[in-house]
Design a protein around this motif. Structure first.
Motif, PDB file in Angstrom:
ATOM      1  N   LEU A   9       0.705  -1.057  -0.029  1.00  0.00           N
ATOM      2  CA  LEU A   9       0.060  -0.184   0.072  1.00  0.00           C
ATOM      3  C   LEU A   9       0.853   1.200   0.224  1.00  0.00           C
ATOM      4  CD1 LEU A   9      -2.581  -1.363   2.793  1.00  0.00           C
ATOM      5  CD2 LEU A   9      -2.965  -1.062   0.013  1.00  0.00           C
ATOM      6  N   SER A  10       0.455   2.258  -0.599  1.00  0.00           N
ATOM      7  CA  SER A  10       1.458   3.519  -1.062  1.00  0.00           C
ATOM      8  C   SER A  10       1.382   4.311   0.251  1.00  0.00           C
ATOM      9  CB  SER A  10       0.451   4.322  -1.916  1.00  0.00           C
ATOM     10  OG  SER A  10       1.457   5.487  -2.009  1.00  0.00           O
ATOM     11  N   ARG A  11       2.722   4.569   0.611  1.00  0.00           N
ATOM     12  CA  ARG A  11       2.963   5.368   1.789  1.00  0.00           C
ATOM     13  C   ARG A  11       2.258   6.874   1.700  1.00  0.00           C
ATOM     14  NH1 ARG A  11       9.497   5.595   0.560  1.00  0.00           N
ATOM     15  NH2 ARG A  11       8.865   4.936  -1.492  1.00  0.00           N
ATOM     16  N   ARG A  12       2.119   7.254   0.584  1.00  0.00           N
ATOM     17  CA  ARG A  12       1.200   8.697   0.141  1.00  0.00           C
ATOM     18  C   ARG A  12      -0.173   8.449   0.999  1.00  0.00           C
ATOM     19  NH1 ARG A  12       2.179   8.921  -6.192  1.00  0.00           N
ATOM     20  NH2 ARG A  12       1.944   6.921  -5.879  1.00  0.00           N
ATOM     21  N   ILE A  13      -0.696   7.103   1.342  1.00  0.00           N
ATOM     22  CA  ILE A  13      -2.047   7.230   2.134  1.00  0.00           C
ATOM     23  C   ILE A  13      -1.870   7.772   3.498  1.00  0.00           C
ATOM     24  CG2 ILE A  13      -3.704   5.523   3.066  1.00  0.00           C
ATOM     25  CD1 ILE A  13      -3.092   3.731   0.623  1.00  0.00           C
ATOM     26  N   VAL A  14      -0.824   7.768   3.892  1.00  0.00           N
ATOM     27  CA  VAL A  14      -0.800   8.076   5.662  1.00  0.00           C
ATOM     28  C   VAL A  14      -1.085   9.522   5.731  1.00  0.00           C
ATOM     29  CG1 VAL A  14       1.385   8.260   7.564  1.00  0.00           C
ATOM     30  CG2 VAL A  14       1.175   6.084   5.970  1.00  0.00           C
ATOM     31  N   PRO A  15      -0.411  10.645   5.216  1.00  0.00           N
ATOM     32  CA  PRO A  15      -0.778  11.862   5.335  1.00  0.00           C
ATOM     33  C   PRO A  15      -2.206  12.082   5.325  1.00  0.00           C
ATOM     34  CG  PRO A  15       0.946  11.963   3.914  1.00  0.00           C
ATOM     35  CD  PRO A  15       0.454  10.524   3.880  1.00  0.00           C
ATOM     36  N   LEU A  16      -3.011  11.435   4.472  1.00  0.00           N
ATOM     37  CA  LEU A  16      -4.428  11.630   4.072  1.00  0.00           C
ATOM     38  C   LEU A  16      -4.996  10.894   5.361  1.00  0.00           C
ATOM     39  CD1 LEU A  16      -4.660  10.821   0.364  1.00  0.00           C
ATOM     40  CD2 LEU A  16      -4.761  12.955   1.744  1.00  0.00           C
ATOM     41  N   ILE A  17      -4.651  10.070   6.070  1.00  0.00           N
ATOM     42  CA  ILE A  17      -5.599   9.143   7.086  1.00  0.00           C
ATOM     43  C   ILE A  17      -5.170   9.854   8.613  1.00  0.00           C
ATOM     44  CG2 ILE A  17      -6.089   7.178   5.548  1.00  0.00           C
ATOM     45  CD1 ILE A  17      -4.073   5.665   7.078  1.00  0.00           C
ATOM     46  N   THR A  18      -4.130  10.335   8.517  1.00  0.00           N
ATOM     47  CA  THR A  18      -3.672  10.790  10.004  1.00  0.00           C
ATOM     48  C   THR A  18      -4.683  11.452  11.048  1.00  0.00           C
ATOM     49  OG1 THR A  18      -2.160  12.608   9.546  1.00  0.00           O
ATOM     50  CG2 THR A  18      -1.055  10.409   9.471  1.00  0.00           C
ATOM     51  N   SER A  19      -5.389  12.464  10.289  1.00  0.00           N
ATOM     52  CA  SER A  19      -6.429  12.978  11.252  1.00  0.00           C
ATOM     53  C   SER A  19      -7.682  12.044  11.725  1.00  0.00           C
ATOM     54  CB  SER A  19      -7.025  14.006  10.455  1.00  0.00           C
ATOM     55  OG  SER A  19      -7.975  13.521   9.283  1.00  0.00           O
ATOM     56  N   SER A  20      -7.900  11.035  10.789  1.00  0.00           N
ATOM     57  CA  SER A  20      -8.769   9.905  11.393  1.00  0.00           C
ATOM     58  C   SER A  20      -8.079   8.750  12.191  1.00  0.00           C
ATOM     59  CB  SER A  20      -9.270   9.146  10.114  1.00  0.00           C
ATOM     60  OG  SER A  20     -10.258  10.087   9.532  1.00  0.00           O
ATOM     61  N   TYR A  21      -6.767   8.430  11.801  1.00  0.00           N
ATOM     62  CA  TYR A  21      -6.141   7.245  12.655  1.00  0.00           C
ATOM     63  C   TYR A  21      -4.699   7.848  12.938  1.00  0.00           C
ATOM     64  CZ  TYR A  21      -9.394   4.475   9.853  1.00  0.00           C
ATOM     65  OH  TYR A  21     -10.667   3.951   9.524  1.00  0.00           O
ATOM     66  N   PRO A  22      -4.709   8.640  14.059  1.00  0.00           N
ATOM     67  CA  PRO A  22      -3.339   9.146  14.442  1.00  0.00           C
ATOM     68  C   PRO A  22      -2.249   8.361  14.571  1.00  0.00           C
ATOM     69  CG  PRO A  22      -5.399  10.164  15.822  1.00  0.00           C
ATOM     70  CD  PRO A  22      -5.763   9.077  14.811  1.00  0.00           C
ATOM     71  N   GLY A  23      -0.892   8.582  14.379  1.00  0.00           N
ATOM     72  CA  GLY A  23      -0.087   7.676  14.826  1.00  0.00           C
ATOM     73  C   GLY A  23       0.196   6.516  13.735  1.00  0.00           C
ATOM     74  N   SER A  24      -0.524   6.534  12.547  1.00  0.00           N
ATOM     75  CA  SER A  24      -0.320   5.634  11.445  1.00  0.00           C
ATOM     76  C   SER A  24       0.871   5.709  10.738  1.00  0.00           C
ATOM     77  CB  SER A  24      -1.678   5.632  10.642  1.00  0.00           C
ATOM     78  OG  SER A  24      -2.749   5.423  11.407  1.00  0.00           O
ATOM     79  N   SER A  25       1.185   4.744  10.137  1.00  0.00           N
ATOM     80  CA  SER A  25       2.602   4.775   9.373  1.00  0.00           C
ATOM     81  C   SER A  25       2.250   3.695   8.199  1.00  0.00           C
ATOM     82  CB  SER A  25       3.707   4.504  10.196  1.00  0.00           C
ATOM     83  OG  SER A  25       4.821   5.171   9.544  1.00  0.00           O
ATOM     84  N   GLN A  26       3.455   3.382   7.537  1.00  0.00           N
ATOM     85  CA  GLN A  26       3.529   2.558   6.575  1.00  0.00           C
ATOM     86  C   GLN A  26       5.163   1.845   6.666  1.00  0.00           C
ATOM     87  OE1 GLN A  26       5.536   2.314   3.565  1.00  0.00           O
ATOM     88  NE2 GLN A  26       4.256   1.253   2.111  1.00  0.00           N
ATOM     89  N   VAL A  27       4.942   0.692   6.261  1.00  0.00           N
ATOM     90  CA  VAL A  27       6.250  -0.323   6.377  1.00  0.00           C
ATOM     91  C   VAL A  27       7.484   0.428   5.821  1.00  0.00           C
ATOM     92  CG1 VAL A  27       7.320  -2.336   5.658  1.00  0.00           C
ATOM     93  CG2 VAL A  27       4.789  -2.452   6.310  1.00  0.00           C
ATOM     94  N   VAL A  28       7.504   0.849   4.740  1.00  0.00           N
ATOM     95  CA  VAL A  28       8.881   1.654   4.414  1.00  0.00           C
ATOM     96  C   VAL A  28       9.268   2.611   4.969  1.00  0.00           C
ATOM     97  CG1 VAL A  28       9.806   2.745   2.223  1.00  0.00           C
ATOM     98  CG2 VAL A  28       8.108   0.709   1.876  1.00  0.00           C
TER      99      VAL A  28
END
Length: 110
Positions: A9-28
Motif C-alpha cells: 500500500l502506498s505510503r502517500r496514504i498516510v498523510p491523508l488518514i492521520t487525522s482519522s487514524y493518528p499515529g499511523s504509518s507505512q512499512v517503508v
C-alpha cells in the motif's frame, strides 16, 4: 486506532488518514521494507498497530497467533491510493465497531 500499512500500500496514504487514524504509518516509512511478515507482525504487536494489507498472509498469522495485532484485509480491488485512503476514512466507524467493540481479530474491507 493506529494503522500500519503493508508494503503493498502506498505510503502517500498516510498523510491523508492521520487525522482519522493518528499515529499511523507505512512499512517503508518505518524502515521495515525488507522485514518478513512475522517480523512485521511482531513490530505491529509491540507498537499497538492494526495491520492494513491486501495480503492474506497476515490473516493466516492472525489465525495462527491470534491478535494482537488485528488485521484489516482490503478486498477493494486495484484502486488508486487516494481512493484507498478515502475508503479507510469513510469506513472508520465500521472498522472501530468491528475491531474494538466486537473484538474481531480480522476484518475484510470491501
Amino acid at each position: 486506532m493506529k494503522l500500519l500499512l503493508d508494503e503493498n500500500l502506498s505510503r502517500r496514504i498516510v498523510p491523508l488518514i492521520t487525522s482519522s487514524y493518528p499515529g499511523s504509518s507505512q512499512v517503508v516509512l518505518l524502515g521495515l521494507e525488507r522485514a518478513s511478515d512475522t517480523a512485521l507482525w511482531s513490530y505491529a504487536r509491540q507498537h499497538n498497530f492494526i495491520i492494513v494489507t491486501k495480503d492474506s498472509d497476515f490473516v493466516d498469522l492472525s489465525t495462527l497467533y491470534g491478535p494482537p495485532p488485528k488485521v484489516i484485509l482490503l478486498k477493494t480491488g486495484n484502486q488508486s491510493w487516494q481512493i484507498t485512503a478515502q475508503i479507510l476514512i469513510d469506513r472508520q466507524e465500521l472498522l472501530e465497531s468491528a475491531l474494538i467493540a466486537a473484538n474481531a481479530g480480522c476484518v475484510d474491507l470491501y
